[in-house]
Design a protein around this motif. Structure first.
Motif, mmCIF file in Angstrom:
data_model
loop_
_atom_site.group_PDB
_atom_site.id
_atom_site.type_symbol
_atom_site.label_atom_id
_atom_site.label_comp_id
_atom_site.label_asym_id
_atom_site.label_seq_id
_atom_site.Cartn_x
_atom_site.Cartn_y
_atom_site.Cartn_z
ATOM 1 N N ILE A 103 0.926 -1.344 -0.213
ATOM 2 C CA ILE A 103 0.180 -0.475 0.226
ATOM 3 C C ILE A 103 0.670 1.219 0.240
ATOM 4 C CG2 ILE A 103 -2.113 1.505 1.046
ATOM 5 C CD1 ILE A 103 -3.149 -1.466 2.212
ATOM 6 N N VAL A 104 1.046 1.947 -0.986
ATOM 7 C CA VAL A 104 1.739 3.309 -1.742
ATOM 8 C C VAL A 104 0.813 4.298 -0.829
ATOM 9 C CG1 VAL A 104 2.360 4.621 -3.050
ATOM 10 C CG2 VAL A 104 2.314 2.209 -3.415
ATOM 11 N N TYR A 105 1.899 5.408 -0.061
ATOM 12 C CA TYR A 105 0.862 6.602 0.228
ATOM 13 C C TYR A 105 2.246 6.828 0.885
ATOM 14 C CZ TYR A 105 1.703 4.472 4.558
ATOM 15 O OH TYR A 105 2.242 3.777 5.918
ATOM 16 N N ALA A 106 1.650 8.474 0.803
ATOM 17 C CA ALA A 106 2.616 9.881 0.978
ATOM 18 C C ALA A 106 3.313 9.815 3.004
ATOM 19 C CB ALA A 106 1.951 11.194 1.170
ATOM 20 N N TRP A 107 4.317 10.527 2.966
ATOM 21 C CA TRP A 107 4.666 10.136 4.464
ATOM 22 C C TRP A 107 5.142 11.478 4.358
ATOM 23 C CZ3 TRP A 107 1.867 7.946 7.579
ATOM 24 C CH2 TRP A 107 2.826 8.434 8.794
ATOM 25 N N ARG A 108 4.866 12.542 5.536
ATOM 26 C CA ARG A 108 4.690 12.484 6.541
ATOM 27 C C ARG A 108 2.700 12.634 5.488
ATOM 28 N NH1 ARG A 108 4.190 11.519 11.760
ATOM 29 N NH2 ARG A 108 7.169 12.108 11.695
ATOM 30 N N SER A 109 1.621 11.826 6.227
ATOM 31 C CA SER A 109 0.582 11.757 6.161
ATOM 32 C C SER A 109 -0.342 10.723 7.519
ATOM 33 C CB SER A 109 0.125 11.497 4.883
ATOM 34 O OG SER A 109 -1.334 11.175 4.687
ATOM 35 N N PHE A 110 -1.277 11.046 6.940
ATOM 36 C CA PHE A 110 -2.532 10.728 8.330
ATOM 37 C C PHE A 110 -2.027 9.508 9.694
ATOM 38 C CE2 PHE A 110 -6.763 9.168 9.716
ATOM 39 C CZ PHE A 110 -6.865 9.549 11.170
ATOM 40 N N GLU A 111 -1.852 9.664 10.616
ATOM 41 C CA GLU A 111 -0.792 8.703 11.700
ATOM 42 C C GLU A 111 -1.559 7.665 11.648
ATOM 43 O OE1 GLU A 111 1.818 10.456 12.682
ATOM 44 O OE2 GLU A 111 1.558 9.069 14.878
ATOM 45 N N ALA A 112 -2.857 7.289 11.364
ATOM 46 C CA ALA A 112 -3.379 5.820 11.213
ATOM 47 C C ALA A 112 -2.806 5.196 10.259
ATOM 48 C CB ALA A 112 -5.602 5.952 11.516
ATOM 49 N N TYR A 113 -2.155 4.995 9.068
ATOM 50 C CA TYR A 113 -2.109 4.848 7.013
ATOM 51 C C TYR A 113 -0.968 3.447 8.242
ATOM 52 C CZ TYR A 113 -4.537 8.331 5.004
ATOM 53 O OH TYR A 113 -5.031 9.227 4.390
ATOM 54 N N HIS A 135 2.413 16.701 -1.462
ATOM 55 C CA HIS A 135 2.632 14.890 -1.971
ATOM 56 C C HIS A 135 3.538 15.313 -3.270
ATOM 57 C CE1 HIS A 135 0.182 13.569 0.980
ATOM 58 N NE2 HIS A 135 -0.882 12.622 0.124
ATOM 59 N N ASP A 136 4.081 14.540 -3.331
ATOM 60 C CA ASP A 136 5.170 14.021 -4.558
ATOM 61 C C ASP A 136 4.288 12.885 -5.207
ATOM 62 O OD1 ASP A 136 7.047 13.479 -6.610
ATOM 63 O OD2 ASP A 136 8.964 13.848 -5.869
ATOM 64 N N LEU A 137 3.344 13.558 -6.329
ATOM 65 C CA LEU A 137 2.593 12.056 -6.705
ATOM 66 C C LEU A 137 3.317 11.583 -8.240
ATOM 67 C CD1 LEU A 137 -0.946 14.248 -6.591
ATOM 68 C CD2 LEU A 137 -0.176 12.261 -5.550
ATOM 69 N N PRO A 138 4.361 12.346 -8.897
ATOM 70 C CA PRO A 138 5.157 11.087 -9.574
ATOM 71 C C PRO A 138 6.244 10.471 -8.781
ATOM 72 C CG PRO A 138 5.150 13.611 -9.881
ATOM 73 C CD PRO A 138 4.458 13.718 -8.679
ATOM 74 N N ALA A 139 6.706 10.911 -7.433
ATOM 75 C CA ALA A 139 7.006 9.827 -6.629
ATOM 76 C C ALA A 139 6.145 8.594 -6.447
ATOM 77 C CB ALA A 139 7.750 10.144 -5.744
ATOM 78 N N LEU A 140 4.638 9.112 -6.112
ATOM 79 C CA LEU A 140 3.974 8.277 -4.934
ATOM 80 C C LEU A 140 3.681 7.192 -6.837
ATOM 81 C CD1 LEU A 140 2.491 8.847 -2.969
ATOM 82 C CD2 LEU A 140 0.779 9.198 -3.611
ATOM 83 N N ALA A 141 3.803 7.686 -7.796
ATOM 84 C CA ALA A 141 3.409 6.438 -9.002
ATOM 85 C C ALA A 141 3.820 6.086 -9.557
ATOM 86 C CB ALA A 141 2.083 7.862 -10.413
ATOM 87 N N ALA A 171 -2.800 14.161 -13.961
ATOM 88 C CA ALA A 171 -1.945 13.045 -13.912
ATOM 89 C C ALA A 171 -1.772 11.800 -13.529
ATOM 90 C CB ALA A 171 -0.358 14.549 -14.112
ATOM 91 N N PHE A 172 -1.515 11.629 -11.891
ATOM 92 C CA PHE A 172 -1.375 10.698 -11.097
ATOM 93 C C PHE A 172 -2.238 9.846 -11.759
ATOM 94 C CE2 PHE A 172 -2.781 7.980 -7.324
ATOM 95 C CZ PHE A 172 -2.029 7.805 -6.871
ATOM 96 N N MET A 173 -3.352 9.270 -11.499
ATOM 97 C CA MET A 173 -4.778 8.871 -11.670
ATOM 98 C C MET A 173 -4.034 8.567 -13.364
ATOM 99 S SD MET A 173 -6.605 8.218 -9.391
ATOM 100 C CE MET A 173 -7.969 7.464 -10.013
#
Ligand SMILES: Cc1ncc(COP(=O)(O)O)c(C=O)c1O
Length: 363
Positions: A103-113, A135-141, A171-173
């Motif tokens: 599961i990919v997500y940005a960090w720092r983000s919501f503590e619960a993830y 968020h670095d969306l190209p890096a996330l993709a 662009a991310f989608m």
């Protein structure tokens, strides 16, 4: 291992329970949990009082889902309601991901993830935010592999407050395979005033792999009742319903959410006032020399670097309870009366930060 201990799952033993924002002393302002400072509407109190406590709630939250479907122009099947949007996220994680999945997500983000991913037995792939806390969306993709089942995009991002733009999200989608579920976590969407920011409700039906998450906790002030929802493809919402703990959205929460939709204009006026106050506080902080990212939720991120704990204690000394999260402090926009104290404390912190060698970022 001692024979007197039962065997627990390793990923559970190695995790810590979710850490909540600190409570406040009687004379302090609790700005540590991004809550809404307004009292509930009288109509909400009245609706709760009518709830039959000896009966189970409607496990399908039918009336609330019907109202939400009408509100957003979707079918009832395309709406899933949970005990807070965090519950719906947990359902989606369980529905898509298990051991060996990423599961990919940005960090720092919501503590619960991280905790929700770990409990599912899946693996977190955290992609660092940019230097300006976005968020670095190209890096996330680019972090998506054939093992990825889910990608979470949080906009506005808790705790940095930054928003993903419509163009960045499109662009991310386009870069994400349609077999990977994208969850757009919009817990703070109602506080957004920037027309460039992504709005998931405009994108429902546009992507076959998109689910948006919304909540009644923040803008609608129902955090204590625990009710949030997702909108997405019906078969994905059905999968979330399979993984949900039955009957966890209580009747009081369902009634209060419906009454909140009945009185939405009044609640959104409160939200507009909070957003305005947020912008005023942010401008005052900038004038003090803070390099705080432009906030889009009901909170502001103060990049205090390695002096975060000290900065948090200084705020506490001024009667402001904030949330220390690694390299910064998150401060919610709360009661108007908290602002003077907050700015006084922030001035003291920023003046001190200037004199100490630290990793805090200042203007
Ligand atoms: C980004 C984000 N998502 C989801 C939630 C969960 O909200 P709730 O479960 O109260 O709907 C929060 C709460 O702080 C949040 O910050």
């Amino acid at each position: 291992m001692s024979a007197s201990r039962v065997r627990l799952r390793a990923e559970v033993e190695n995790s810590v329970p979710y850490r909540q924002g600190k409570p406040a002393a009687a004379d302090a302002f609790k700005l540590s949990s991004n809550e809404n400072p307004y009292e509930p509407l009288p109509a909400v109190i009245a609706a709760i009082a009518e709830s039959p406590i000896n009966r189970y709630p409607d496990g399908a939250a039918t009336k609330l889902r019907e109202r939400l479907a009408e509100r957003w122009g979707v079918t009832v099947g395309e709406v899933q309601v949970g005990a807070g949007s965090v519950s719906v996220l947990s359902q989606l994680i369980s529905a898509t991901s298990g051991p060996g999945d990423e599961i990919v997500y940005a960090w720092r983000s919501f503590e619960a993830y991280p905790g929700l991913v770990a409990v599912a037995g899946a693996t977190s792939v955290q992609v660092p935010n940019t230097a300006d806390h976005r968020h670095d969306l190209p890096a996330l993709a680019a972090a998506i592999t054939e093992r990825t089942r889910l990608a979470i995009v949080c906009s506005p991002n808790n705790p940095t407050g930054t928003a993903v733009t419509k163009a960045e999200f499109a662009a991310f989608m386009a870069a994400v395979p349609t077999s990977v579920l994208v969850v757009l976590d919009e817990a703070y969407a109602e506080f957004v005033t920037d027309a460039e920011a992504v709005d998931g409700t405009e994108l429902v039906h546009q992507y076959p792999n998109l689910v948006i998450l919304r909540t009644f906790s923040k803008a609608y002030g129902l955090a204590g009742l625990r009710v949030g929802y997702a909108i997405g493809p019906e078969y994905v919402m059905d999968a979330a319903r399979v993984t949900a703990i039955p009957l966890s959205v209580i009747d009081q929460a369902q009634r209060a959410a419906i009454v909140s939709l009945d009185n939405e204009a009044q609640l959104l006026e409160r939200v507009a006032r909070l957003s305005q106050l947020r912008d005023e506080v942010w401008r005052a902080l900038q004038a003090q020399g803070w390099d705080a990212p432009r906030p889009h939720g009901n909170f502001i991120w103060l990049p205090t670097g390695d002096l975060t704990d000290w900065a948090g204690e200084t705020l506490t000394g001024h009667g402001i309870v904030s949330r220390a999260l690694g390299e910064g402090l998150r401060v919610s926009i709360g009661e108007e009366a908290s602002v003077e104290k907050l700015l006084k404390a922030a001035q003291e912190v920023v003046s001190e930060l200037r004199t100490r060698p630290s990793t805090a970022t200042l203007d």
